[in-house]
Design a protein around this motif. Structure first.
Motif, short mmCIF file in Angstrom:
data_model
loop_
_atom_site.label_atom_id
_atom_site.label_comp_id
_atom_site.label_asym_id
_atom_site.label_seq_id
_atom_site.Cartn_x
_atom_site.Cartn_y
_atom_site.Cartn_z
N LEU A 112 90.91 30.85 54.05
CA LEU A 112 90.29 30.59 53.41
C LEU A 112 91.33 29.92 52.76
O LEU A 112 90.97 28.40 52.13
CB LEU A 112 89.55 31.32 52.27
CG LEU A 112 88.15 31.68 53.43
CD1 LEU A 112 87.54 33.06 53.08
CD2 LEU A 112 87.36 31.03 54.02
N MET A 126 85.42 29.19 44.72
CA MET A 126 86.83 30.00 45.13
C MET A 126 86.62 30.44 43.39
O MET A 126 86.47 29.09 42.87
CB MET A 126 87.74 29.28 45.60
CG MET A 126 87.62 28.28 47.41
SD MET A 126 87.75 30.61 48.03
CE MET A 126 86.08 29.87 49.04
N PHE A 128 87.75 33.28 46.06
CA PHE A 128 86.40 33.84 46.96
C PHE A 128 86.68 35.47 47.19
O PHE A 128 87.93 36.41 46.34
CB PHE A 128 88.18 33.86 48.11
CG PHE A 128 87.06 34.53 49.63
CD1 PHE A 128 85.53 34.10 50.03
CD2 PHE A 128 87.38 35.72 50.02
CE1 PHE A 128 84.94 34.19 50.60
CE2 PHE A 128 86.46 36.02 51.28
CZ PHE A 128 85.89 35.77 51.10
N PHE A 141 77.42 30.75 51.97
CA PHE A 141 78.93 30.30 51.93
C PHE A 141 78.64 30.63 54.01
O PHE A 141 79.43 30.24 55.00
CB PHE A 141 79.89 31.74 51.77
CG PHE A 141 80.94 31.80 52.49
CD1 PHE A 141 82.27 31.04 52.66
CD2 PHE A 141 80.98 32.63 53.45
CE1 PHE A 141 83.38 30.89 52.58
CE2 PHE A 141 83.20 32.91 53.68
CZ PHE A 141 83.39 31.76 53.52
#
Length: 206
Positions: A112, A126, A128, A141
């Motif tokens: 990510l 974010m 995360f 998500f």
């Protein structure tokens, strides 16, 4: 999480999705290619068991969605529970679905820290922290992951990992970036201690 409708008749009843999150362990971090190892082994095993899905890693956390028969996913879940490379295994969803989200991917993996810069909607989620998400945020998500899949669905080699990465390297870079001042102070103090010890040893021998 909600299931997804399909235009096909409701005859395939044994199709499920398993969505879970977990934390990487020190054992996982100690392997220079942990994420690659997981991806490569999973692709082979998932092909054999007709499992498809996606694996995400970021901020020390895994987020995975896999699809297949109830028995195949149950067997996979039991193996995941025994894997020492992660901990705090938490199932977000294990339910019947009518259509696969990632039908061409035996397992695609995403880091990510690299991917998030390409989509502003992902940036909003974010840093995360999936353990702090609501059910709505987890579903959002997952929907973004599905969009990512749909944009690449026509790739000729679907199971090739988009990048190579190092779990430990990513984590160390993050830690160093956030704590540079602290680490610098610790390094200076360590150097002073070494100098003091050497000075003491030299003074006692004179």
């Amino acid at each position: 999480m909600s299931t997804h409708s399909d235009t096909m008749p409701h005859t395939v009843t044994d199709l499920y999705q398993l969505v879970y999150i977990s934390h990487i362990t020190s054992i996982g971090l100690s392997g220079a290619s942990t994420l690659n190892d997981i991806a490569e082994a999973s692709v082979n095993a998932n092909k054999a068991n007709n499992i498809t899905g996606i694996l995400c890693y970021g901020n020390g956390c895994f987020f995975q969605c896999v699809e297949g028969t109830e028995q195949a996913l149950t067997d996979l879940k039991n193996k995941l529970l025994m894997d020492e490379r992660h901990k705090d295994f938490k199932i977000l969803d294990f339910s019947h679905i009518e259509k696969r989200r990632f039908k061409s991917w035996s397992l695609r993996s995403i880091v990510l820290e690299r991917w998030l810069f390409k989509d502003d909607r992902v940036k909003k989620l974010m840093p995360f922290k999936p353990y702090e998400w609501s059910e709505y945020e987890s579903e959002k998500f997952l929907s973004l992951l599905q969009e990512y899949y749909e944009k690449q669905e026509n790739d000729t080699v679907n199971d090739t990992q988009p990048i190579k990465y190092n779990a430990l390297g990513l984590t160390l870079n993050k830690v160093v970036g956030e704590h540079q001042a602290f680490l610098l102070i610790q390094a200076v103090l360590g150097a002073l201690v070494v100098i003091a010890v050497l000075w003491f040893l030299l003074s006692t021998t004179m």
